[in-house]
Every structure is written in C-alpha cells, then in structure tokens.
Motif scaffolding. Structure first.
Motif, PDB file in Angstrom:
ATOM      1  N   LEU A 150       0.849  -1.181   0.000  1.00  0.00           N
ATOM      2  CA  LEU A 150       0.000   0.000   0.000  1.00  0.00           C
ATOM      3  C   LEU A 150       0.887   1.233   0.000  1.00  0.00           C
ATOM      4  O   LEU A 150       1.741   1.380   0.871  1.00  0.00           O
ATOM      5  CB  LEU A 150      -0.904   0.004   1.239  1.00  0.00           C
ATOM      6  CG  LEU A 150      -1.752   1.256   1.478  1.00  0.00           C
ATOM      7  CD1 LEU A 150      -2.807   1.404   0.384  1.00  0.00           C
ATOM      8  CD2 LEU A 150      -2.411   1.179   2.850  1.00  0.00           C
ATOM      9  N   GLY A 151       0.690   2.083  -0.983  1.00  0.00           N
ATOM     10  CA  GLY A 151       1.392   3.365  -1.029  1.00  0.00           C
ATOM     11  C   GLY A 151       0.453   4.470  -0.593  1.00  0.00           C
ATOM     12  O   GLY A 151      -0.707   4.499  -0.989  1.00  0.00           O
ATOM     13  N   ILE A 152       0.961   5.368   0.236  1.00  0.00           N
ATOM     14  CA  ILE A 152       0.164   6.498   0.707  1.00  0.00           C
ATOM     15  C   ILE A 152       0.870   7.778   0.279  1.00  0.00           C
ATOM     16  O   ILE A 152       1.978   8.064   0.723  1.00  0.00           O
ATOM     17  CB  ILE A 152      -0.011   6.471   2.239  1.00  0.00           C
ATOM     18  CG1 ILE A 152      -0.648   5.153   2.669  1.00  0.00           C
ATOM     19  CG2 ILE A 152      -0.844   7.658   2.694  1.00  0.00           C
ATOM     20  CD1 ILE A 152      -0.757   4.975   4.169  1.00  0.00           C
ATOM     21  N   ALA A 153       0.218   8.515  -0.613  1.00  0.00           N
ATOM     22  CA  ALA A 153       0.785   9.763  -1.126  1.00  0.00           C
ATOM     23  C   ALA A 153       0.080  10.951  -0.493  1.00  0.00           C
ATOM     24  O   ALA A 153      -1.143  10.951  -0.342  1.00  0.00           O
ATOM     25  CB  ALA A 153       0.621   9.816  -2.648  1.00  0.00           C
ATOM     26  N   LYS A 154       0.859  11.941  -0.140  1.00  0.00           N
ATOM     27  CA  LYS A 154       0.271  13.169   0.413  1.00  0.00           C
ATOM     28  C   LYS A 154      -0.546  13.856  -0.671  1.00  0.00           C
ATOM     29  O   LYS A 154      -0.210  13.801  -1.839  1.00  0.00           O
ATOM     30  CB  LYS A 154       1.369  14.094   0.914  1.00  0.00           C
ATOM     31  CG  LYS A 154       2.119  13.516   2.111  1.00  0.00           C
ATOM     32  CD  LYS A 154       3.352  14.326   2.435  1.00  0.00           C
ATOM     33  CE  LYS A 154       4.163  13.681   3.525  1.00  0.00           C
ATOM     34  NZ  LYS A 154       4.785  12.417   3.154  1.00  0.00           N
ATOM     35  N   ALA A 168      -1.052  -2.167  -5.867  1.00  0.00           N
ATOM     36  CA  ALA A 168      -0.404  -2.490  -7.143  1.00  0.00           C
ATOM     37  C   ALA A 168      -1.375  -2.348  -8.309  1.00  0.00           C
ATOM     38  O   ALA A 168      -0.979  -1.946  -9.406  1.00  0.00           O
ATOM     39  CB  ALA A 168       0.161  -3.916  -7.088  1.00  0.00           C
ATOM     40  N   GLU A 169      -2.655  -2.634  -8.053  1.00  0.00           N
ATOM     41  CA  GLU A 169      -3.666  -2.588  -9.107  1.00  0.00           C
ATOM     42  C   GLU A 169      -4.107  -1.173  -9.450  1.00  0.00           C
ATOM     43  O   GLU A 169      -4.801  -0.948 -10.422  1.00  0.00           O
ATOM     44  CB  GLU A 169      -4.904  -3.397  -8.692  1.00  0.00           C
ATOM     45  CG  GLU A 169      -4.649  -4.845  -8.408  1.00  0.00           C
ATOM     46  CD  GLU A 169      -4.044  -5.104  -7.022  1.00  0.00           C
ATOM     47  OE1 GLU A 169      -4.303  -4.332  -6.072  1.00  0.00           O
ATOM     48  OE2 GLU A 169      -3.292  -6.077  -6.899  1.00  0.00           O
ATOM     49  N   GLY A 170      -3.763  -0.192  -8.626  1.00  0.00           N
ATOM     50  CA  GLY A 170      -4.158   1.178  -8.893  1.00  0.00           C
ATOM     51  C   GLY A 170      -4.637   1.877  -7.626  1.00  0.00           C
ATOM     52  O   GLY A 170      -4.512   1.368  -6.520  1.00  0.00           O
ATOM     53  N   GLU A 171      -5.228   3.056  -7.822  1.00  0.00           N
ATOM     54  CA  GLU A 171      -5.673   3.863  -6.696  1.00  0.00           C
ATOM     55  C   GLU A 171      -6.882   3.241  -6.019  1.00  0.00           C
ATOM     56  O   GLU A 171      -7.765   2.708  -6.669  1.00  0.00           O
ATOM     57  CB  GLU A 171      -6.002   5.278  -7.167  1.00  0.00           C
ATOM     58  CG  GLU A 171      -6.221   6.252  -6.021  1.00  0.00           C
ATOM     59  CD  GLU A 171      -6.170   7.713  -6.442  1.00  0.00           C
ATOM     60  OE1 GLU A 171      -6.382   8.562  -5.568  1.00  0.00           O
ATOM     61  OE2 GLU A 171      -5.919   7.991  -7.635  1.00  0.00           O
ATOM     62  N   VAL A 172      -6.884   3.305  -4.711  1.00  0.00           N
ATOM     63  CA  VAL A 172      -7.983   2.747  -3.912  1.00  0.00           C
ATOM     64  C   VAL A 172      -9.036   3.821  -3.735  1.00  0.00           C
ATOM     65  O   VAL A 172      -8.754   4.951  -3.433  1.00  0.00           O
ATOM     66  CB  VAL A 172      -7.478   2.286  -2.516  1.00  0.00           C
ATOM     67  CG1 VAL A 172      -8.625   1.752  -1.690  1.00  0.00           C
ATOM     68  CG2 VAL A 172      -6.394   1.246  -2.659  1.00  0.00           C
TER      69      VAL A 172
END
Length: 172
Positions: A150-154, A168-172
């Motif tokens: 899980l990536g968390i971007a500001k 990995a599949e895209g934005e949640v």
C-alpha cells in the motif's frame, strides 16, 4: 491489633485486584480496538484475509542530508517496538527518496529472503505510485512472494486527510 492490619491488608489486596481488573479491561479494550482497525483495513483494501502483521516505511532527511529510513511494525497486539528498525541510508544522491526507499527495502527484505524474519501481510510505503512500483520491483528482484503493498501519497496541499492510497492494481 491483628484485625486492623488484617483489614488494611484486605483493603490493599482489594485495591490491587481492582487495579489488575482495570488493567485487564484496558488491555482487552485495546485488543478489540486493534482487531477492529485491522478488520476495517481489510475491508477498505478489499483484502481476502485480515492483515495481522504490517511493516510501514518512511524516509526522512534534513534538507536532503542525513537520510534515514524508518520501519515501524504492527501485529495483532498493536505496535511491536522491538521490531522497529532504522536504516541509515548511504551512497544515494541527497534527497533521492526513491533510491533511499529501495535501499531500505532491499536491506529489510534480504533478511526475509535469508529466513531471519517473517514476511509481513501488508507493507505500507510512504509514497505514491512511483515508490510503490520500486517496492514491488525490489521484492521481485529478491524473489519474494509479494504481500499486499500500500502506497500512501500526500495530497496536493499536503494537508492531513487528503492523502491518496495506491495498491499495485491502482488507486484505492
């Protein structure tokens, strides 16, 4: 005299038992809260299983210098401070958070590859799609079965609550 000291001892014992009961109740409430949070995370990310062990990575530096990566760990009992790790990052261009994250992940998961530590159920990366892609490539390079990442971007204004979340599949 014996009855007074016995009464005091009984009162102290009763107070200690009350304190112990309160401590147990607090512990159980915390455990239910942790379970509820892990369940909510499973549902929000649409995971087939509840993530029981999480490893979360963040990069920090002072104006591009003295780069450090931190790994904090949570399990079914909450924060696992004995498993926290800090990686002093060397040999990367100052301010290059991608290279710093790569180095930290490579160092951490080489230990998993060597069988020294267990693979977490969920790896959380402080960063967006670019950081997430790097994390995926490091795990592939090490030949490890990838857990959920899980990536968390500001958000654009960097205000709390406006973060964007990526799998990995895209934005949640």
């Amino acid at each position: 005299m014996g009855s007074v000291s016995g009464a005091v001892a009984f009162a102290v014992l009763g107070q200690e038992a009350g304190n112990a009961a309160h401590g147990i109740a607090s512990f159980l409430a915390d455990q239910r809260s942790i379970f509820a949070r892990q369940l909510a995370l499973q549902e929000a990310l649409e995971l087939s299983e509840q993530p029981l062990r999480l490893e979360c990575f963040d990069i920090s530096h002072t104006m591009g210098e003295a780069t450090v990566a931190s790994c904090v760990v949570f399990d079914a009992n909450g924060p696992r401070k004995s498993d926290y790790r800090r990686f002093n990052i060397t040999g990367v261009t100052p301010g290059d958070d991608y290279a710093a994250m790569e180095q930290a992940l490579r160092r951490r998961y080489a230990r998993v590859q060597a069988g020294e530590v267990d693979m977490p159920d969920l790896i959380v990366i402080d960063g967006g799609q670019g950081q997430l892609a790097r994390a995926i490539s490091i795990l592939e390079e090490l030949g490890l079965a990838s857990p959920t990442l899980l990536g968390i971007a500001k958000g654009p204004t960097r205000k709390p609550g406006l973060e964007r979340f990526f799998l990995a599949e895209g934005e949640v």
